[in-house]
Scaffold this motif. Sequence first.
Motif, PDB file in Angstrom:
ATOM      1  N   GLU A  57       0.836  -1.201   0.000  1.00  0.00           N
ATOM      2  CA  GLU A  57       0.000   0.000   0.000  1.00  0.00           C
ATOM      3  C   GLU A  57       0.871   1.252   0.000  1.00  0.00           C
ATOM      4  O   GLU A  57       0.570   2.240  -0.691  1.00  0.00           O
ATOM      5  CB  GLU A  57      -0.909  -0.009   1.226  1.00  0.00           C
ATOM      6  CG  GLU A  57      -1.880   1.169   1.284  1.00  0.00           C
ATOM      7  CD  GLU A  57      -2.853   1.205   0.109  1.00  0.00           C
ATOM      8  OE1 GLU A  57      -3.244   2.329  -0.285  1.00  0.00           O
ATOM      9  OE2 GLU A  57      -3.205   0.130  -0.404  1.00  0.00           O
ATOM     10  N   GLU A  58       1.971   1.215   0.754  1.00  0.00           N
ATOM     11  CA  GLU A  58       2.877   2.371   0.795  1.00  0.00           C
ATOM     12  C   GLU A  58       3.526   2.612  -0.565  1.00  0.00           C
ATOM     13  O   GLU A  58       3.669   3.767  -0.999  1.00  0.00           O
ATOM     14  CB  GLU A  58       3.960   2.141   1.856  1.00  0.00           C
ATOM     15  CG  GLU A  58       3.459   2.161   3.293  1.00  0.00           C
ATOM     16  CD  GLU A  58       2.820   0.837   3.705  1.00  0.00           C
ATOM     17  OE1 GLU A  58       2.849  -0.128   2.900  1.00  0.00           O
ATOM     18  OE2 GLU A  58       2.313   0.763   4.832  1.00  0.00           O
ATOM     19  N   GLN A  59       3.923   1.544  -1.237  1.00  0.00           N
ATOM     20  CA  GLN A  59       4.536   1.688  -2.556  1.00  0.00           C
ATOM     21  C   GLN A  59       3.534   2.222  -3.579  1.00  0.00           C
ATOM     22  O   GLN A  59       3.881   3.068  -4.413  1.00  0.00           O
ATOM     23  CB  GLN A  59       5.101   0.348  -3.014  1.00  0.00           C
ATOM     24  CG  GLN A  59       6.359  -0.080  -2.267  1.00  0.00           C
ATOM     25  CD  GLN A  59       6.771  -1.493  -2.582  1.00  0.00           C
ATOM     26  OE1 GLN A  59       5.941  -2.352  -2.909  1.00  0.00           O
ATOM     27  NE2 GLN A  59       8.070  -1.767  -2.494  1.00  0.00           N
ATOM     28  N   ARG A  60       2.302   1.744  -3.520  1.00  0.00           N
ATOM     29  CA  ARG A  60       1.282   2.238  -4.455  1.00  0.00           C
ATOM     30  C   ARG A  60       1.005   3.715  -4.233  1.00  0.00           C
ATOM     31  O   ARG A  60       0.859   4.486  -5.196  1.00  0.00           O
ATOM     32  CB  ARG A  60      -0.012   1.432  -4.303  1.00  0.00           C
ATOM     33  CG  ARG A  60       0.050   0.044  -4.917  1.00  0.00           C
ATOM     34  CD  ARG A  60      -1.338  -0.561  -5.032  1.00  0.00           C
ATOM     35  NE  ARG A  60      -1.905  -0.863  -3.721  1.00  0.00           N
ATOM     36  CZ  ARG A  60      -1.770  -2.021  -3.104  1.00  0.00           C
ATOM     37  NH1 ARG A  60      -1.053  -2.994  -3.656  1.00  0.00           N
ATOM     38  NH2 ARG A  60      -2.331  -2.227  -1.921  1.00  0.00           N
ATOM     39  N   LEU A  61       0.943   4.116  -2.977  1.00  0.00           N
ATOM     40  CA  LEU A  61       0.702   5.524  -2.670  1.00  0.00           C
ATOM     41  C   LEU A  61       1.868   6.382  -3.129  1.00  0.00           C
ATOM     42  O   LEU A  61       1.674   7.462  -3.718  1.00  0.00           O
ATOM     43  CB  LEU A  61       0.479   5.699  -1.161  1.00  0.00           C
ATOM     44  CG  LEU A  61       0.245   7.139  -0.675  1.00  0.00           C
ATOM     45  CD1 LEU A  61      -0.991   7.733  -1.341  1.00  0.00           C
ATOM     46  CD2 LEU A  61       0.098   7.165   0.845  1.00  0.00           C
ATOM     47  N   ASN A 120      16.793   5.038   3.489  1.00  0.00           N
ATOM     48  CA  ASN A 120      16.939   3.583   3.487  1.00  0.00           C
ATOM     49  C   ASN A 120      15.876   2.882   2.641  1.00  0.00           C
ATOM     50  O   ASN A 120      15.323   1.853   3.044  1.00  0.00           O
ATOM     51  CB  ASN A 120      16.895   3.039   4.923  1.00  0.00           C
ATOM     52  CG  ASN A 120      18.187   3.258   5.672  1.00  0.00           C
ATOM     53  OD1 ASN A 120      19.255   2.866   5.217  1.00  0.00           O
ATOM     54  ND2 ASN A 120      18.109   3.914   6.825  1.00  0.00           N
ATOM     55  N   LEU A 121      15.582   3.434   1.486  1.00  0.00           N
ATOM     56  CA  LEU A 121      14.612   2.781   0.615  1.00  0.00           C
ATOM     57  C   LEU A 121      15.143   1.434   0.159  1.00  0.00           C
ATOM     58  O   LEU A 121      16.327   1.281  -0.143  1.00  0.00           O
ATOM     59  CB  LEU A 121      14.339   3.648  -0.628  1.00  0.00           C
ATOM     60  CG  LEU A 121      13.545   4.939  -0.436  1.00  0.00           C
ATOM     61  CD1 LEU A 121      13.343   5.617  -1.785  1.00  0.00           C
ATOM     62  CD2 LEU A 121      12.210   4.679   0.235  1.00  0.00           C
ATOM     63  N   ASP A 122      14.269   0.456   0.107  1.00  0.00           N
ATOM     64  CA  ASP A 122      14.677  -0.827  -0.446  1.00  0.00           C
ATOM     65  C   ASP A 122      14.784  -0.705  -1.962  1.00  0.00           C
ATOM     66  O   ASP A 122      14.286   0.253  -2.566  1.00  0.00           O
ATOM     67  CB  ASP A 122      13.679  -1.924  -0.063  1.00  0.00           C
ATOM     68  CG  ASP A 122      12.277  -1.627  -0.544  1.00  0.00           C
ATOM     69  OD1 ASP A 122      11.969  -1.957  -1.704  1.00  0.00           O
ATOM     70  OD2 ASP A 122      11.484  -1.042   0.224  1.00  0.00           O
ATOM     71  N   ALA A 123      15.428  -1.678  -2.576  1.00  0.00           N
ATOM     72  CA  ALA A 123      15.703  -1.607  -4.014  1.00  0.00           C
ATOM     73  C   ALA A 123      14.413  -1.570  -4.834  1.00  0.00           C
ATOM     74  O   ALA A 123      14.320  -0.843  -5.822  1.00  0.00           O
ATOM     75  CB  ALA A 123      16.563  -2.793  -4.441  1.00  0.00           C
ATOM     76  N   LYS A 124      13.411  -2.357  -4.441  1.00  0.00           N
ATOM     77  CA  LYS A 124      12.166  -2.394  -5.210  1.00  0.00           C
ATOM     78  C   LYS A 124      11.446  -1.049  -5.161  1.00  0.00           C
ATOM     79  O   LYS A 124      10.945  -0.575  -6.183  1.00  0.00           O
ATOM     80  CB  LYS A 124      11.250  -3.510  -4.700  1.00  0.00           C
ATOM     81  CG  LYS A 124      11.770  -4.919  -4.960  1.00  0.00           C
ATOM     82  CD  LYS A 124      10.714  -5.972  -4.720  1.00  0.00           C
ATOM     83  CE  LYS A 124      10.258  -6.009  -3.281  1.00  0.00           C
ATOM     84  NZ  LYS A 124      11.360  -6.355  -2.346  1.00  0.00           N
ATOM     85  N   THR A 125      11.383  -0.441  -3.974  1.00  0.00           N
ATOM     86  CA  THR A 125      10.724   0.866  -3.868  1.00  0.00           C
ATOM     87  C   THR A 125      11.474   1.913  -4.680  1.00  0.00           C
ATOM     88  O   THR A 125      10.870   2.754  -5.359  1.00  0.00           O
ATOM     89  CB  THR A 125      10.630   1.300  -2.396  1.00  0.00           C
ATOM     90  OG1 THR A 125       9.900   0.320  -1.658  1.00  0.00           O
ATOM     91  CG2 THR A 125       9.938   2.645  -2.270  1.00  0.00           C
TER      92      THR A 125
END
Length: 391
Positions: free
Chosen positions: A7-11, A67-72
């Motif tokens: 949900e956070e990534q979609r937003l 510290n974003l992950d690679a996918k985000t």
Amino acid sequence: MDFDLTEEQRLLKATVREYLEKEIAPQVNEYEAKGQLSREDAIRFIKQLMPFGFYNGRHDEEWGGSNLDAKTYGVINEELARVWAGLCGTLFIAGMLPSGGDDAERREAKARMRSGESIGCGGITEPDHGSDSSYLQTRATLDGDEWVVNGTKNWISCAPIADHVNLMVNVDPEKGRAGIRSLHVRKDVSPWDAARSNNLFGLKAWPNGELRFDDVRVPRVNMRGMGGNRPAEGETPAASTQVWNFQEPRTMLAIMGVGLGQAAIDASIAYMRERRQFGRPIGSFQLIQGMLYEMVAETEAARFLTLRAMDMQDKAQDSTWQAALAKGFSTEMAGRVTSKAIEIHGALGLMEGYPIERYFRDARALTIPDGTTEIQKLVVGRQLTGISAIH
């Protein structure tokens, strides 16, 4: 791997897309016409987009990151590449961390990056050495507490505007790959010549150029690993320090290809609905719908390959061949998909100032950096068979 975004990534994706469409997209044609971004313009865009996680979002809080992950990070950079691939590449390279230096220098570097005032680059490719980086000619010779550097790097992203470079140097040519090291060079401390720029036919806003080193003296501690000492007898780059990791840059270029593919799809769908021939929208023609199918299938496949490699990076797994596969497939895919978009748009697709021809040029340019498609094939083959095709 879970292919659904959180949900956070979609937003975040939706918020970034809305902002880029409103604030960045209207400026693209103006800056593309100017060519390479100036340092001042690059820093302005860095500061404008840092809050979303661009530039230094993958780094920890000490470097101003989140510290974003690679996918985000991939999700937001697909959106930026969809709007402006040249700016996407610029921000990614500009956020490169220094590979060496003492504590005082690193504290200063952290302060510059937190403020968005640091622009880095990586110096690998030379006029006579690109894919065969084991025998680089740029030399670093130890003289007391300093390394004396001589050589030339070319085709270096962000070179014309960089204030620091992680420079690949040869400290012992007789040892081949074992003699290669990464040396961090600050321009204000160890000035180099970056007078020459390379004006490319694609990714026009992404600065690119040459770095020249003529007896440039660099502090000994700036060499990665071992406090700047000469490598020990028989030591390889993996022993105590890996001089370069292509996995993240290759997945970054792959997600840029996905962004360009998606941009071409979105523009084509809109045009298919609006453009009428023979009394009906061209989107009703079977051949056009067939082309759309191929464009979507390839872009989705590239996205999944890239997210898979990024997922492995988030899990601290070796993604060497997965990243190479994603980079090779995605950038070639972007060329095919943007070419189909030109066909769908007809003459309009060839017009300067209209985004379709820019997508096509940018896609073609993506196939070269961080290893050509041919090199990616050799990386995959070597990793899967244990046999190197390069001798």
